[in-house]
Design a protein around this motif. Structure first.
Motif, PDB file in Angstrom:
ATOM      1  N   THR A 140      52.778  15.898  33.707  1.00 25.62           N
ATOM      2  CA  THR A 140      52.970  17.015  32.779  1.00 25.62           C
ATOM      3  C   THR A 140      52.887  16.601  31.324  1.00 25.62           C
ATOM      4  OG1 THR A 140      55.374  16.709  32.799  1.00 25.62           O
ATOM      5  CG2 THR A 140      54.431  18.140  34.501  1.00 25.62           C
ATOM      6  N   GLY A 141      53.135  15.331  31.045  1.00 22.01           N
ATOM      7  CA  GLY A 141      53.130  14.879  29.666  1.00 22.01           C
ATOM      8  C   GLY A 141      54.423  15.155  28.937  1.00 22.01           C
ATOM      9  N   TYR A 142      55.438  15.629  29.651  1.00 17.17           N
ATOM     10  CA  TYR A 142      56.728  15.922  29.033  1.00 17.17           C
ATOM     11  C   TYR A 142      57.746  14.877  29.476  1.00 17.17           C
ATOM     12  CZ  TYR A 142      55.306  20.412  27.119  1.00 17.17           C
ATOM     13  OH  TYR A 142      54.693  21.378  26.377  1.00 17.17           O
ATOM     14  N   HIS A 143      58.819  14.809  28.666  1.00 15.81           N
ATOM     15  CA  HIS A 143      59.868  13.830  28.946  1.00 15.81           C
ATOM     16  C   HIS A 143      60.677  14.275  30.156  1.00 15.81           C
ATOM     17  CE1 HIS A 143      63.258  11.071  28.127  1.00 15.81           C
ATOM     18  NE2 HIS A 143      62.356  10.379  27.445  1.00 15.81           N
ATOM     19  N   ARG A 144      61.152  13.288  30.939  1.00 12.85           N
ATOM     20  CA  ARG A 144      61.877  13.630  32.159  1.00 12.85           C
ATOM     21  C   ARG A 144      63.321  14.018  31.883  1.00 12.85           C
ATOM     22  NH1 ARG A 144      59.874   9.332  36.818  1.00 12.85           N
ATOM     23  NH2 ARG A 144      57.644   9.715  36.586  1.00 12.85           N
ATOM     24  N   TYR A 145      63.898  13.519  30.807  1.00 15.52           N
ATOM     25  CA  TYR A 145      65.262  13.897  30.450  1.00 15.52           C
ATOM     26  C   TYR A 145      65.261  15.048  29.455  1.00 15.52           C
ATOM     27  CZ  TYR A 145      67.219   9.778  32.795  1.00 15.52           C
ATOM     28  OH  TYR A 145      67.601   8.859  33.728  1.00 15.52           O
ATOM     29  N   TYR A 146      64.508  14.874  28.369  1.00 11.84           N
ATOM     30  CA  TYR A 146      64.396  15.935  27.366  1.00 11.84           C
ATOM     31  C   TYR A 146      63.216  16.809  27.772  1.00 11.84           C
ATOM     32  CZ  TYR A 146      67.108  12.388  24.920  1.00 11.84           C
ATOM     33  OH  TYR A 146      68.037  11.441  24.581  1.00 11.84           O
ATOM     34  N   SER A 147      63.514  17.874  28.500  1.00 12.49           N
ATOM     35  CA  SER A 147      62.449  18.667  29.115  1.00 12.49           C
ATOM     36  C   SER A 147      61.593  19.391  28.090  1.00 12.49           C
ATOM     37  CB  SER A 147      63.053  19.679  30.091  1.00 12.49           C
ATOM     38  OG  SER A 147      64.022  20.483  29.423  1.00 12.49           O
ATOM     39  N   ASP A 148      62.082  19.587  26.877  1.00 14.68           N
ATOM     40  CA  ASP A 148      61.301  20.287  25.863  1.00 14.68           C
ATOM     41  C   ASP A 148      60.507  19.347  24.977  1.00 14.68           C
ATOM     42  OD1 ASP A 148      63.600  19.189  24.770  1.00 14.68           O
ATOM     43  OD2 ASP A 148      63.679  20.676  23.151  1.00 14.68           O
ATOM     44  N   LEU A 149      60.571  18.045  25.240  1.00 18.44           N
ATOM     45  CA  LEU A 149      59.897  17.062  24.394  1.00 18.44           C
ATOM     46  C   LEU A 149      58.576  16.643  25.024  1.00 18.44           C
ATOM     47  CD1 LEU A 149      59.869  15.113  21.969  1.00 18.44           C
ATOM     48  CD2 LEU A 149      61.092  13.461  23.391  1.00 18.44           C
ATOM     49  N   GLN A 150      57.483  16.894  24.305  1.00 18.59           N
ATOM     50  CA  GLN A 150      56.178  16.447  24.766  1.00 18.59           C
ATOM     51  C   GLN A 150      55.932  15.022  24.289  1.00 18.59           C
ATOM     52  OE1 GLN A 150      52.870  18.753  23.461  1.00 18.59           O
ATOM     53  NE2 GLN A 150      51.450  17.877  24.948  1.00 18.59           N
ATOM     54  N   CYS A 151      55.485  14.168  25.176  1.00 20.62           N
ATOM     55  CA  CYS A 151      55.331  12.755  24.878  1.00 20.62           C
ATOM     56  C   CYS A 151      54.033  12.479  24.127  1.00 20.62           C
ATOM     57  CB  CYS A 151      55.359  11.931  26.168  1.00 20.62           C
ATOM     58  SG  CYS A 151      56.907  12.076  27.071  1.00 20.62           S
ATOM     59  N   TYR A 152      54.055  11.399  23.360  1.00 19.56           N
ATOM     60  CA  TYR A 152      52.875  10.822  22.713  1.00 19.56           C
ATOM     61  C   TYR A 152      52.246  11.744  21.677  1.00 19.56           C
ATOM     62  CZ  TYR A 152      53.511   8.309  27.072  1.00 19.56           C
ATOM     63  OH  TYR A 152      54.060   7.637  28.127  1.00 19.56           O
ATOM     64  N   THR A 153      53.009  12.692  21.137  1.00 19.38           N
ATOM     65  CA  THR A 153      52.506  13.573  20.080  1.00 19.38           C
ATOM     66  C   THR A 153      53.611  13.804  19.066  1.00 19.38           C
ATOM     67  OG1 THR A 153      53.147  15.557  21.318  1.00 19.38           O
ATOM     68  CG2 THR A 153      50.878  14.781  21.586  1.00 19.38           C
ATOM     69  N   GLY A 154      53.194  14.166  17.860  1.00 22.02           N
ATOM     70  CA  GLY A 154      54.131  14.590  16.838  1.00 22.02           C
ATOM     71  C   GLY A 154      55.189  13.557  16.524  1.00 22.02           C
ATOM     72  N   ASN A 155      56.410  14.048  16.341  1.00 23.85           N
ATOM     73  CA  ASN A 155      57.516  13.176  15.962  1.00 23.85           C
ATOM     74  C   ASN A 155      57.935  12.241  17.082  1.00 23.85           C
ATOM     75  OD1 ASN A 155      57.714  14.248  13.390  1.00 23.85           O
ATOM     76  ND2 ASN A 155      59.116  15.881  14.030  1.00 23.85           N
ATOM     77  N   TYR A 156      57.435  12.489  18.285  1.00 24.38           N
ATOM     78  CA  TYR A 156      57.765  11.589  19.392  1.00 24.38           C
ATOM     79  C   TYR A 156      57.342  10.156  19.065  1.00 24.38           C
ATOM     80  CZ  TYR A 156      57.355   9.208  23.874  1.00 24.38           C
ATOM     81  OH  TYR A 156      57.449   8.286  24.878  1.00 24.38           O
ATOM     82  N   LEU A 157      56.207  10.016  18.405  1.00 27.10           N
ATOM     83  CA  LEU A 157      55.722   8.677  18.085  1.00 27.10           C
ATOM     84  C   LEU A 157      56.693   7.951  17.156  1.00 27.10           C
ATOM     85  CD1 LEU A 157      51.949   9.537  17.530  1.00 27.10           C
ATOM     86  CD2 LEU A 157      53.006   8.553  19.566  1.00 27.10           C
ATOM     87  N   LEU A 158      57.222   8.662  16.162  1.00 25.42           N
ATOM     88  CA  LEU A 158      58.183   8.043  15.252  1.00 25.42           C
ATOM     89  C   LEU A 158      59.467   7.687  15.982  1.00 25.42           C
ATOM     90  CD1 LEU A 158      58.945   7.172  12.395  1.00 25.42           C
ATOM     91  CD2 LEU A 158      59.714   9.522  11.967  1.00 25.42           C
ATOM     92  N   HIS A 159      59.928   8.610  16.834  1.00 30.59           N
ATOM     93  CA  HIS A 159      61.152   8.336  17.601  1.00 30.59           C
ATOM     94  C   HIS A 159      60.940   7.167  18.548  1.00 30.59           C
ATOM     95  CE1 HIS A 159      62.184  12.819  16.879  1.00 30.59           C
ATOM     96  NE2 HIS A 159      62.740  12.060  15.951  1.00 30.59           N
ATOM     97  N   ALA A 160      59.776   7.099  19.174  1.00 30.58           N
ATOM     98  CA  ALA A 160      59.495   5.983  20.077  1.00 30.58           C
ATOM     99  C   ALA A 160      59.446   4.666  19.309  1.00 30.58           C
ATOM    100  CB  ALA A 160      58.178   6.225  20.804  1.00 30.58           C
ATOM    101  N   PHE A 161      58.859   4.703  18.118  1.00 31.79           N
ATOM    102  CA  PHE A 161      58.781   3.493  17.303  1.00 31.79           C
ATOM    103  C   PHE A 161      60.174   3.018  16.897  1.00 31.79           C
ATOM    104  CE2 PHE A 161      58.452   1.708  12.957  1.00 31.79           C
ATOM    105  CZ  PHE A 161      57.713   0.569  13.259  1.00 31.79           C
ATOM    106  N   LEU A 162      61.011   3.936  16.441  1.00 30.52           N
ATOM    107  CA  LEU A 162      62.367   3.557  16.045  1.00 30.52           C
ATOM    108  C   LEU A 162      63.193   3.100  17.243  1.00 30.52           C
ATOM    109  CD1 LEU A 162      63.136   6.430  13.489  1.00 30.52           C
ATOM    110  CD2 LEU A 162      62.435   4.080  13.004  1.00 30.52           C
ATOM    111  N   SER A 163      63.004   3.749  18.395  1.00 35.87           N
ATOM    112  CA  SER A 163      63.734   3.333  19.596  1.00 35.87           C
ATOM    113  C   SER A 163      63.317   1.938  20.031  1.00 35.87           C
ATOM    114  CB  SER A 163      63.489   4.336  20.727  1.00 35.87           C
ATOM    115  OG  SER A 163      63.982   5.612  20.387  1.00 35.87           O
ATOM    116  N   ALA A 164      62.018   1.654  19.938  1.00 33.04           N
ATOM    117  CA  ALA A 164      61.552   0.310  20.297  1.00 33.04           C
ATOM    118  C   ALA A 164      62.146  -0.729  19.369  1.00 33.04           C
ATOM    119  CB  ALA A 164      60.021   0.277  20.253  1.00 33.04           C
TER     120      ALA A 164
END
Length: 1578
Positions: A140-164
């Motif tokens: 689906t391209g969506y997060h398994r916990y945050y069901s409203d969060l689409q992965c690999y787009t938008g602010n997700y990239l910044l959040h993923a970078f900071l989380s890493a």
């Protein structure tokens, strides 16, 4: 630059920052570990929670099916999930705002608790929380916990970078804590006592792998791979901790073994029915088995320690035995096991030095160890077997290190053993120093750092509490002294080598100034290190050997030409030779014994060599009549009479226990025994030195005075009164020898009658006079003698005997102090030396009583004096010797014919004649100038005098020290170029930063403006759509009022309610448009100029018009609509004034004005998106600025480089012959060092001074030679600067290029989407307008529409609708690559089968109604529904045309109502009440099409916003990276390069100090440069 040394080494800034950070980190961790720890049960609780967290992954959703029993597995998963964080996040919305976390503050113990809880409890939950951002569903391209969060787009990239980044920081912190946060020493109540943290690091890696597998991998698809990985790591962990000797706490080690056994069993035990039951009931049983088993590793204990096969065997055995040694006194089983090991080792150890052998482990040694152990551990008693086992372990450590000397882990373990078990801090410190030389890993570096700090603190505390406080300090500083002296010798050799290379490089035909500077820099760095080392040992008052002082003084003269400093060193050497005995009192090093004239001896205080002589010099061995080889390693008792020898070991042991003695640290007279058996008195000064290198030892400095030569000594037994020992003077005084006395067993009364009766008088300090009448064979000795006796009585013992001194009264006795007598004798010594007569130019020899003749001769030579041998008068003929006349008469023979003189330089042989020929041409040119040489020299001296009189800088040539200080404190001559370079760099960085910020701001502003343009275009279309819907709703109410059909009242209420909502929406949209950004041109005219004609009608039916702007027109429409809202249903008539106002204006001028406004907004958006060149302009500006900055920086850098080149070129002014002379002098000194002529160095010091003075006399000859013009200047620093500069600029420009490409991509997408978005937003108003025109045509075919007849307009709108739909579909197909996946997916879902699934979310109908509407046309696809709607309009228009042509022949599909008497008109009006018109057309338009297109616009905006957000996130990220790179470029490149260049110029200037001062004074170019420096400073 202040705070930056120009002599810093070439370490990079990163290395220096890394070392500083590491030292700071070690210091913090050291104090953190020093605090109290949690109790054992709390650490067991931590381990339990840690295990539950691991079990959570074993019972995760992806593994539930493997456990077969789902109910139990789900229960376990729920329970273990309580100890994690991520399970609480399921099905929650992703937070759009971030919260700030306060900084953790508090004392160190709070920080320690935080780290321990983090490492044990919160590491896995926190890491899993950070990495859940990557837990996306690939389908689906969506997060398994945050069901409203689409992965690999938008602010997700910044959040993923900071989380890493957060995860990496967490792993680094936890890894650092794991590797360093433990106690390496054994403490019974500390569970964290362990040898190393590497096994725990393996478990940390296992937890990281476990979390990564369940967050980054799709476990459901890669289950087998995940199981293999986890199983592999679990098995590795089990074997690492199973029976491990790493943890020193026995019980905590068992807890960890149990933990890893259960983890391994959990991972592997899941593949059959009943596995959960077995796991539940089997885990406690497995825990019980591990806890109760005896972990005795007999295989390790049986390893033969005499011949280890591998390093691992040695480490395993030593760690295992050391661990068990800690429990020797608390666990009887372990004590028995270790005692058995001692017996086993006794059978296999065949070495002579084996501790198991009885001869190597005596009762005395055991008793001493027991006593020391008792002092350390109060009342605890130890057995002999324990002592033997400790020494066996020490021997095993020694054998292991002999075979594996490079093992850091082994050395650290040995140092711990020495510190804890052997109580030998000095040897432990020595092992740690050796371990540091093996390049240990970071965790080992911290252990070494901590143990050294602990040992030093402990030794310092012991020294404060000890009765001999100086002993601890001496032990700590001894190794430092040894290392410093060894380092100085190596630095002297290295400095000489660097000077040779420097002058060799300068002597080349075409010298490379770049290489010359590199060599000079290294040379000055070594010189500075040598100078600092020498100052350090002088400041610390270290023991400097005389040969090293000789070498250093020769180095100062021959290499640095620093006579002032050399005189200071030689003065120190003079003082060294003047203290003799005092020198012996301070000597701490056995290696210095050969250099001392005082008799020195060293006695070991170590257990194995206790009381043995480990060092002495030739003076000491001659004093006792032995050779050195006869005394080394022999007991010191051999040098003393038997009465003292038999108790001497007890004296030493007593002192080592109490540090109390009457004879220590002061000079006393004692009796010694020579090799021939005779005794003699001598003075001795004894000190205790706990040597770090050679072990604890006693140092003795001895001297023997001639005042005792007329005195006889003897030792008498206290009980038998027999004479045991006599001095050699007995032979001359009483004519008896030792053999005679021994054979006759003479008693003291045989010589001194009535000795016992007068013993009280003899014991007085001055003694008593006695008459001696001693007859020996045929000789008789008679006379009065002074008898002095001393009792020999030891502590807690009876009288052992007497020491008796017999002095002949007829001899002249000396009452002088021995030291005073020694000084008188020294002052009477006569010596012969040469001194140079400057007036006669000859050497004169004379006798002198000055023992420091070398110093006086050297100091008499003045520095400024030069000699012109050409001014000496020639020898007259009559003054010639006869030998000279003979040589004139005979023919001279050339004995050197065919022989060449070669010189070895830099690995090559050169002919000396070639050196002479190179200067032959220059000599010829300068023959004419020699006559003016003296005049030039006089002129130079005159200039110096004038400068000094004027307060100038001529005095800087008086000494090298002053000259170096002047160069060090002086500023750069061309300081402005350096300032220009620094400011240029700063301006460049600031400008690039401003450009980057402007690029970011203007780009974001551009996209914000484009987005606002999109919104304005949408809002203007929505305004049209809402106006048309108001008209449609009014006409619908008018239609309902014409005929009363069932359900009319409900429909009226719904329409009025919807109409009220529509009016409110129109009001809001109008307010939004009216308050929008500034407009211009035609749009401004529409909004501010009264150019729109609004038609109204009064009650009489007469029409009137009013010119308004579009805003006023919209307000009037809204006002009339609210007025109509108050109508009763019966009042809804199309001829009503208010309804006419809305009908007419919404179909004519006002409608056209709103369409024009839409077009204007669209064109404005197109112009903004297509014509804006902000990105390109910014890129061009950045590139142009960069292109300009390159020559700008290059010019400033070249100006600075020229300053350095100007200074280095001054060395070319030195005459080539003088350069070769300096080279030869350095080479001679280096050769002297290499062949070991240290003893001759002192003798040649005087000659060195004279040579230097002689060199001044020949400078005139070279002072006016032609300077060399050929040279090379290939600077590596210059090339490196340009390379780094281009790379730095490239990195910075890469930001602008990347920003341009990213921005251009988004701008291109926005350009392509304008037409599609315009068509999409125009769909609803166009469809509603067509329906309104159709109805108006049915009411009145002559009613004007768009200032034309409605019938005419109606013929074109269906075609326009088809074209609009076609354009929308076409634009979307072309823009698939520009759209976000969200919009593409939604568009496909409504344009394909199953559209009702999306329609019901926005249209307010259920699924059944949607699927049943018009036979499911909407559910099939929106495209078919639109076509059906357009065809319905076409059909109604066709029917309408047919009714106009022939109403009688045309029938309508519905009831014909009689509204008028005209049948044709009735049929036409009845078309509005047919099912197609009243139901299908209206519902399709207002329910489905309007709702779907509204949602399509919302999704369109969300998609566009997400693209903008993604671009913003990417832009912010690269902008942050750009700023970081900008700061790093300035801090790590520009700032260091500026400092480096400034330091290079100063270093280059300091290179001038390598030239002899007398030579500098006569080189005009150098003097002019120094004058310029002086002017700048003044």
């Amino acid at each position: 630059m202040q705070g930056i040394s120009i002599f810093d080494d070439d370490k990079s800034a990163i290395d220096k920052m890394q070392n500083s950070f590491k030292n700071l980190l070690f210091e913090i961790i050291y104090y953190l570990i020093s605090g109290e720890n949690f109790p054992l049960f709390l650490y067991i609780f931590f381990v339990l929670i840690e295990s539950f967290q691991v079990f959570y992954f074993a019972f995760s959703d992806d593994f539930l099916s493997l456990w077969k029993v789902k109910s139990w597995s789900e229960s376990f998963q729920s329970f273990f999930g309580y100890f994690m964080i991520s399970p609480y996040l399921k099905n929650v919305e992703f937070p759009t705002q971030t919260t700030s976390v306060g900084k953790l503050t508090g004392p160190l113990f709070v920080l320690k608790i935080f780290f321990e809880i983090l490492n044990y409890i919160f590491f896995m939950p926190a890491l899993h929380l950070f990495l859940t951002i990557f837990y996306c569903d690939s389908g689906t391209g969506y997060h398994r916990y945050y069901s409203d969060l689409q992965c690999y787009t938008g602010n997700y990239l910044l959040h993923a970078f900071l989380s890493a980044i957060a995860a990496i920081i967490l792993i680094c912190v936890s890894g650092l804590v794991t590797m360093t946060f433990y106690e390496s020493r054994f403490q019974p109540n500390n569970p964290l006592c362990k040898i190393s943290g590497r096994d725990d690091m393996k478990f940390l890696i296992f937890k990281i792998i476990l979390v990564l597998c369940f967050t980054l991998l799709n476990v459901s698809e890669l289950r087998i791979l995940v199981v293999i990985i986890i199983t592999l790591f679990a098995v590795i962990q089990f074997f690492s901790f199973n029976k491990s000797s790493v943890y020193l706490n026995y019980y905590y080690s068992k807890v960890l073994n149990s933990q890893h056994a259960i983890i391994m069993w959990t991972i592997q035990d899941t593949y059959y029915e009943g596995a959960p039951y077995l796991w539940v009931f089997g885990s406690p049983l497995l825990l019980l088995i591990v806890m109760l088993r005896k972990e005795y590793r007999y295989d390790i204990m049986m390893i033969d320690s005499n011949k280890f096969d591998s390093l691992n065997q040695a480490i395993q055995q030593l760690q295992y035995l050391t661990k068990f040694l800690n429990y020797y006194h608390t666990d009887r089983n372990i004590a028995t096991l270790l005692d058995g090991f001692v017996e086993y080792h006794r059978t296999i150890c065949k070495r002579e030095d084996c501790p198991c052998q009885a001869k190597n482990m005596g009762n005395k040694k055991i008793a001493k160890f027991q006593k020391n152990f008792k002092l350390q551990n109060q009342d605890e008693e130890i057995k002999e077997q324990y002592v033997v086992f400790v020494y066996i372990l020490e021997r095993i450590f020694t054998l292991s290190l002999t075979r594996f000397p490079n093992c850091t882990e082994l050395r650290i373990s040995h140092s711990l053993f020495l510190m804890e078990k052997m109580q030998s801090n000095q040897q432990a410190l020595q092992e740690l120093v050796a371990a540091e030389q093996e390049k240990p890993y970071m965790d080992e570096q911290f252990i070494i750092y901590r143990l050294k700090k602990l040992i030093e603190e402990q030794m310092f505390e012991n020294s404060k509490s000890s009765k001999n406080p100086a002993a601890g300090i001496d032990a700590v500083n001894e190794l430092t002294t040894e290392n410093n002296l060894r380092e100085i010798r190596a630095q002297i050799e290295k400095s000489a080598s660097q000077h040779i290379e420097f002058w060799s490089q300068l002597s080349e035909d075409t010298p490379d100034l770049g290489k010359l500077y590199d060599v000079g820099t290294r040379m000055m760095y070594v010189d500075k290190m040598l100078e600092d080392s020498w100052k350090r040992i002088i400041k610390m008052n270290m023991d400097v050997p005389p040969n090293l002082m000789m070498i250093y003084s020769r180095y100062l003269v021959d290499i640095l030409y620093d006579k002032e400093s050399a005189e200071e060193v030689l003065e120190r050497l003079k003082n060294f030779y003047s203290v003799n005995m005092d020198r012996g009192k301070i000597t701490n090093n056995i290696n210095d014994f050969p250099n001392e004239s005082t008799a020195l001896i060293s006695i070991s205080a170590e257990d194995i060599t206790f009381g043995r002589i480990i060092g002495l010099n030739m003076s000491a061995s001659k004093m006792f009549g032995y050779s050195k080889s006869e005394l080394i390693n022999r007991k010191v008792n051999i040098l003393m009479p038997n009465v003292f020898a038999q108790s001497h070991d007890q004296f030493m042991e007593a002192y080592l226990q109490t540090y109390e003695s009457r004879i220590m640290n002061r000079e006393r007279m004692i009796i010694g025994k020579s090799k021939n058996g005779y005794i003699f008195p001598f003075f001795i000064y004894v000190r205790y030195v706990p040597s770090f290198i050679h072990g604890a030892q006693f140092f003795g400095a001895m001297r023997q005075e001639k005042v005792f030569k007329n005195v006889a000594f003897m030792i008498v037994n206290g009980s038998t009164q027999e004479i045991e020992n006599i001095s050699a003077t007995f032979i001359t005084m009483f004519h008896v020898d030792l053999n005679y006395i021994t054979k006759k067993k003479m008693k003291v009364s045989d010589i001194i009658t009535n000795f016992q009766e007068n013993i009280t008088d003899y014991l007085n300090k001055t003694g008593a006079e006695a008459d001696i009448n001693f007859k020996n064979r045929d000789q008789t000795v008679q006379g009065k003698f002074n008898i002095t006796a001393g009792e020999i009585m030891f502590k807690d013992s009876k009288l052992q005997g007497y020491v008796i001194k017999i002095e002949n009264n007829r001899q002249e006795k000396s009452f002088l102090n021995p030291n005073e007598q020694s000084q008188i004798k020294k002052s009477q010594q006569v010596k012969f030396y040469f001194q140079f007569d400057q007036s006669q130019h000859i050497y004169i020899g004379e006798y002198t009583q000055d023992q420091n003749f070398q110093m006086s001769a050297i100091s008499s030579v003045k520095q400024d004096e030069t000699f012109d041998y050409s001014q000496r008068e020639p020898i007259k003929e009559d003054e010639k010797t006869p030998s000279s006349n003979i040589g004139e008469k005979e023919e001279k023979l050339d004995l050197g014919l065919g022989i060449r003189t070669m010189k070895y330089i830099n690995g090559q042989l050169f002919d000396v004649d070639d050196f002479k020929n190179q200067d032959s041409d220059e000599d010829a040119e300068e023959n004419d100038q020699k006559k003016g040489g003296n005049t030039g020299m006089q002129q130079v001296q005159k200039e110096d005098d004038e400068e000094e009189a004027e307060g100038g800088h001529a005095n800087i040539y008086k000494s090298r020290r002053t000259f170096v200080q002047f160069l060090t404190e002086s500023r750069n001559v061309n300081q402005s170029s350096m300032v220009c370079f620094k400011w240029s760099a700063a301006i460049l960085i600031i400008c690039l930063g401003i450009l980057g910020l402007l690029d970011y701001i203007l780009t974001q502003q551009l996209f914000q403006d484009i987005q606002e343009g999109y919104i304005m275009m949408q809002d203007s279309n929505i305004r049209v759509a809402l106006g048309q819907r108001i008209q449609w709703q009014i006409m619908e109410l008018c239609r309902l009022n014409k005929i009363n059909i069932p359900g009319t009242d409900d429909k009226v209420k719904i329409q009025l309610l919807n109409m009220n909502t529509t009016i409110s929406d129109l009001k809001d949209i109008q307010s939004k448009i009216q308050s929008s950004t500034e407009v211009s041109g035609r749009q401004d005219e529409l909004m501010t100029t009264n150019s729109i004609k609004m038609i109204s009608r009064d009650n009489s039916g007469s029409e009137s018009n009013q010119l308004v702007d579009i805003n006023q027109g919209t307000s009037q429409i809204i006002s009339k609509a609210f007025e109509i809202m108050n109508y009763d249903i019966t009042e809804f008539d199309q001829d009503s004034d208010s309804i006419f106002f809305i009908r007419y204006n919404l179909l004519n001028d006002y409608y056209q004005a709103t369409l024009e406004s839409v077009d204007l907004y669209t064109n404005q958006l197109i112009d903004l998106a297509y014509d804006s060149n902000v990105l390109l302009i910014l890129l061009i500006v950045a590139c142009v600025f960069t292109v300009i900055s390159i020559p700008w920086i290059a010019c400033t850098f070249n100006l600075v480089s020229q300053n350095q080149e100007e200074v280095i070129k001054l060395f070319l002014e030195i005459p080539l012959a003088k350069v070769k002379q300096l080279f030869a002098k350095c080479e001679a000194f280096s050769n002297t060092l290499q062949i070991g002529e240290d003893e001759d160095a002192n003798q040649e010091n005087e000659l060195s001074f004279e040579e230097n003075e002689e060199g001044e006399g020949i400078v005139e000859e070279f002072g006016r030679r032609k300077k060399r013009k050929k040279y090379k200047y290939d600077s590596k620093d210059k090339r490196n600067f340009y390379i780094k500069f281009i790379i730095s600029i490239g990195l910075l420009i890469a930001y602008f290029i990347a920003h341009y490409l990213i921005g251009t991509n988004l701008q291109s997408s926005m350009q392509q989407l304008i037409q599609e978005m315009n068509a999409t937003s125009m769909a609803v108003p166009s469809i509603t307008f067509a329906n309104n025109v159709f109805r108006q045509m049915l009411w009145d075919s002559n009613f004007p529409v768009k200032n034309n007849v409605s019938k005419t307009i109606s013929t074109d709108f269906v075609k326009d609708l088809y074209n609009l739909n076609t354009n929308m579909q076409k634009d979307h197909s072309l823009n698939l690559g520009y759209h976000n996946s969200i919009y593409n997916d939604y568009f496909d879902s409504i344009m394909k089968a199953g559209a009702c699934n999306e329609v019901i979310k926005v249209a307010g109908v259920d699924l059944v109604t949607c699927q049943a509407f018009v036979k499911g046309i909407v559910d099939e696809s929106l495209a078919l529904a639109l076509s059906r709607h357009f065809e319905n309009l076409r059909y109604l228009l066709t029917v309408y045309d047919s009714l106009l042509n022939d109403s009688s022949a045309t029938a309508i599909a519905g009831t014909v109502y009689n509204f008028t008497t005209n049948t044709q008109q009735n049929k036409i009006l009845s078309l509005m009440y047919t099912d197609i018109s009243a139901i299908e057309l209206n519902q399709m338009q207002d329910i489905y099409i309007r709702s779907i297109f509204q949602q399509l616009l919302i999704i369109f905006n969300e998609s566009l916003q997400k693209d903008i957000d993604t671009n913003t996130t990417t832009t912010v990220t690269i902008f942050i990276v750009f700023l970081v790179v900008l700061v790093l470029v300035y801090l790590l490149f520009w700032w260091p390069i500026a400092n480096k260049i400034n330091n290079e110029i100063r270093r280059t200037t300091l290179l001038l100090s390598m030239i002899p001062l007398n030579l500098i004074q006569r080189i005009k170019a150098i003097r002019e440069y120094l004058n310029r420096i002086h002017k700048v400073d003044s």
